[in-house]
Write an enzyme that holds these catalytic residues in place. Structure first.
Site, mmCIF file in Angstrom:
data_model
loop_
_atom_site.group_PDB
_atom_site.id
_atom_site.type_symbol
_atom_site.label_atom_id
_atom_site.label_comp_id
_atom_site.label_asym_id
_atom_site.label_seq_id
_atom_site.Cartn_x
_atom_site.Cartn_y
_atom_site.Cartn_z
ATOM 1 N N TYR A 43 -2.109 -2.330 10.133
ATOM 2 C CA TYR A 43 -2.321 -2.403 8.670
ATOM 3 C C TYR A 43 -1.085 -1.925 8.055
ATOM 4 O O TYR A 43 -0.330 -2.390 7.183
ATOM 5 C CB TYR A 43 -3.439 -1.809 8.090
ATOM 6 C CG TYR A 43 -3.718 -1.804 6.817
ATOM 7 C CD1 TYR A 43 -3.706 -3.086 5.991
ATOM 8 C CD2 TYR A 43 -3.753 -0.628 6.032
ATOM 9 C CE1 TYR A 43 -4.043 -2.973 4.672
ATOM 10 C CE2 TYR A 43 -3.696 -0.975 4.769
ATOM 11 C CZ TYR A 43 -3.923 -1.843 3.937
ATOM 12 O OH TYR A 43 -4.181 -2.067 2.728
ATOM 13 N N SER A 91 0.911 -1.060 -0.112
ATOM 14 C CA SER A 91 0.131 -0.070 0.108
ATOM 15 C C SER A 91 0.972 1.205 0.252
ATOM 16 O O SER A 91 1.939 1.421 0.667
ATOM 17 C CB SER A 91 -0.746 -0.154 1.398
ATOM 18 O OG SER A 91 -1.334 1.403 1.393
HETATM 19 N N1 LIG Z 1 -8.706 -0.267 -1.479
HETATM 20 C C1 LIG Z 1 -7.413 0.484 -1.068
HETATM 21 O O1 LIG Z 1 -7.876 1.996 -0.870
HETATM 22 C C2 LIG Z 1 -5.985 -0.079 -1.138
HETATM 23 C C3 LIG Z 1 -5.111 0.723 -0.937
HETATM 24 C C4 LIG Z 1 -3.897 0.263 -0.924
HETATM 25 C C5 LIG Z 1 -3.862 -1.126 -0.993
HETATM 26 N N2 LIG Z 1 -4.960 -1.963 -0.888
HETATM 27 C C6 LIG Z 1 -4.770 -3.324 -0.766
HETATM 28 O O2 LIG Z 1 -5.419 -3.764 -1.920
HETATM 29 C C7 LIG Z 1 -5.739 -5.196 -1.680
HETATM 30 C C8 LIG Z 1 -7.359 -5.373 -2.060
HETATM 31 O O3 LIG Z 1 -7.871 -4.335 -1.375
HETATM 32 P P1 LIG Z 1 -9.727 -4.089 -1.224
HETATM 33 O O4 LIG Z 1 -9.899 -2.499 -1.299
HETATM 34 O O5 LIG Z 1 -10.209 -5.220 -2.186
HETATM 35 O O6 LIG Z 1 -9.945 -4.804 0.231
HETATM 36 P P2 LIG Z 1 -10.653 -5.474 0.638
HETATM 37 O O7 LIG Z 1 -10.345 -5.542 2.447
HETATM 38 O O8 LIG Z 1 -12.134 -5.464 0.501
HETATM 39 O O9 LIG Z 1 -10.261 -6.820 0.276
HETATM 40 C C9 LIG Z 1 -9.657 -7.994 0.894
HETATM 41 C C10 LIG Z 1 -10.246 -9.188 0.308
HETATM 42 O O10 LIG Z 1 -9.488 -10.460 0.835
HETATM 43 C C11 LIG Z 1 -10.330 -11.241 1.563
HETATM 44 N N3 LIG Z 1 -9.744 -11.882 2.684
HETATM 45 C C12 LIG Z 1 -9.790 -11.160 3.848
HETATM 46 N N4 LIG Z 1 -9.145 -12.110 4.676
HETATM 47 C C13 LIG Z 1 -8.850 -13.127 3.986
HETATM 48 C C14 LIG Z 1 -8.090 -14.271 4.316
HETATM 49 N N5 LIG Z 1 -8.049 -14.647 5.572
HETATM 50 N N6 LIG Z 1 -7.875 -15.389 3.494
HETATM 51 C C15 LIG Z 1 -8.448 -15.121 2.159
HETATM 52 N N7 LIG Z 1 -9.083 -13.921 1.753
HETATM 53 C C16 LIG Z 1 -9.360 -12.943 2.860
HETATM 54 C C17 LIG Z 1 -11.731 -10.439 1.608
HETATM 55 O O11 LIG Z 1 -12.634 -11.298 1.661
HETATM 56 C C18 LIG Z 1 -11.697 -9.467 0.557
HETATM 57 O O12 LIG Z 1 -12.187 -10.176 -0.486
HETATM 58 C C19 LIG Z 1 -5.665 -5.580 -0.313
HETATM 59 O O13 LIG Z 1 -4.309 -6.132 -0.059
HETATM 60 C C20 LIG Z 1 -5.409 -4.090 0.377
HETATM 61 O O14 LIG Z 1 -4.555 -4.183 1.502
HETATM 62 C C21 LIG Z 1 -6.233 -1.448 -0.927
#
Ligand SMILES: NC(=O)c1ccc[n+]([C@@H]2O[C@H](COP(=O)([O-])OP(=O)(O)OC[C@H]3O[C@@H](n4cnc5c(N)ncnc54)[C@H](O)[C@@H]3O)[C@@H](O)[C@H]2O)c1
Length: 262
Positions: free
Chosen positions: A167, A154
């Site tokens: 996080y 991130s």
């Molecule tokens: N959305 C943002 O602003 C943002 C910014 C930077 C990084 N990210 C990263 O991008 C990725 C996706 O983000 P997002 O916005 O879709 O977030 P999110 O929290 O919606 O997605 C996480 C996904 O991982 C799944 N998950 C959670 N725990 C799990 C486990 N133990 N085993 C398997 N699956 C699991 C959830 O069901 C979900 O589908 C993540 O790694 C997040 O940290 C997101």
């Protein structure tokens, strides 16, 4: 030692087997849709089993190839089954996107209010889970003499963004894991890179953020002054899975519209 493949000017992912953790919802679901449209064969691995099945069904209904494999990435046995499912279904594993994380489900709160159990759970999913997934696909990638791993970090690690200390800490760990692992598996011709997205309007992010919080996110700090959407990340991830990036490893690419210039 596997022969190191030179980079090829090819972004083609047709027929590649790719595991997407957290592929059932949010940004992961968008990766799955676009990779399937590019002809990749997918394992959709999310702890939300129903969501994994829905995404795989949607892809198949559009003529793509996908198998749902509900997986908790922090569970060693489940992760082993996930890798086996890919080999059983498609005979190989070309790529792994370590996208699953605890993020949108986490409350935003001052660091001293975070319970130790919640800290441990974040590390278990975001770091231990990533380690377990890399380790599970390694024997097959080594056997193939080639593999591509993309870890999702991130851009908040460059900003030191507050309110989710566990996080942010875990996502900096992703950078360290990416670098050290890249050196350990280079001789096997496996490359490991990371992508650091900026604040992205994924469906889950939007659903779990208050209107005030969303309004507080200022796009004018970006060189490209608009909100980031999941599709903004797809091209870089596809590049890192393709042969065009064969000679790139251990890197973390920030995709945030030019907010943090790392
Ligand atoms: N959305 C943002 O602003 C943002 C910014 C930077 C990084 N990210 C990263 O991008 C990725 C996706 O983000 P997002 O916005 O879709 O977030 P999110 O929290 O919606 O997605 C996480 C996904 O991982 C799944 N998950 C959670 N725990 C799990 C486990 N133990 N085993 C398997 N699956 C699991 C959830 O069901 C979900 O589908 C993540 O790694 C997040 O940290 C997101």
């Amino acid at each position: 030692m596997a022969e190191i493949s030179p980079s090829e000017p090819s972004f083609d992912l047709a027929g590649r087997t790719i595991i997407v953790t957290g592929g059932g919802k949010g940004i992961g679901k968008v990766y799955c849709r676009h990779l399937a449209a590019a002809g990749a064969r997918l394992i959709v691995a999310d702890i939300d089993g129903e969501a994994s099945v829905e995404v795989a069904k949607e892809i198949v209904s559009k003529g793509g190839v996908a198998v749902a494999e509900p997986t908790d990435v922090s569970d060693e046995k489940a992760v082993g089954r996930m890798a086996e499912a890919a080999i059983e279904a498609f005979g190989r594993i070309d790529g792994l996107i370590n996208n699953a994380a605890l993020m949108s489900d986490l409350p935003r709160q001052p660091w001293h209010q975070i319970e130790a159990e919640e800290w441990d759970r974040v590390m278990a999913v975001n770091l231990r889970g990533m380690f377990l997934c890399c380790r599970a696909v390694y024997p097959q990638m080594k056997k193939q003499g080639k593999g591509k791993i993309v870890n999702i970090s991130s851009s908040r690690v460059w900003a030191g963004a507050p309110d989710r200390l566990h996080y942010t800490t875990s996502k900096m760990g992703v950078v360290g894991l990416t670098r050290a692992l890249a050196r350990e598996v280079g001789d096997d011709n496996i490359v490991v890179n990371a992508v650091a997205p900026g604040f992205t309007l994924s469906e889950t992010q939007v659903a779990t953020s208050s209107n005030e919080y969303l309004a507080s996110k200022r796009n004018d700090r970006r060189a490209l002054k608009r909100a980031q959407v999941p599709e903004d990340l797809v091209g870089v991830v596809m590049f890192l899975l393709s042969d065009a990036s064969n000679f790139m490893t251990g890197q973390t690419i920030t995709v945030d519209g030019g907010h943090m210039m790392h």
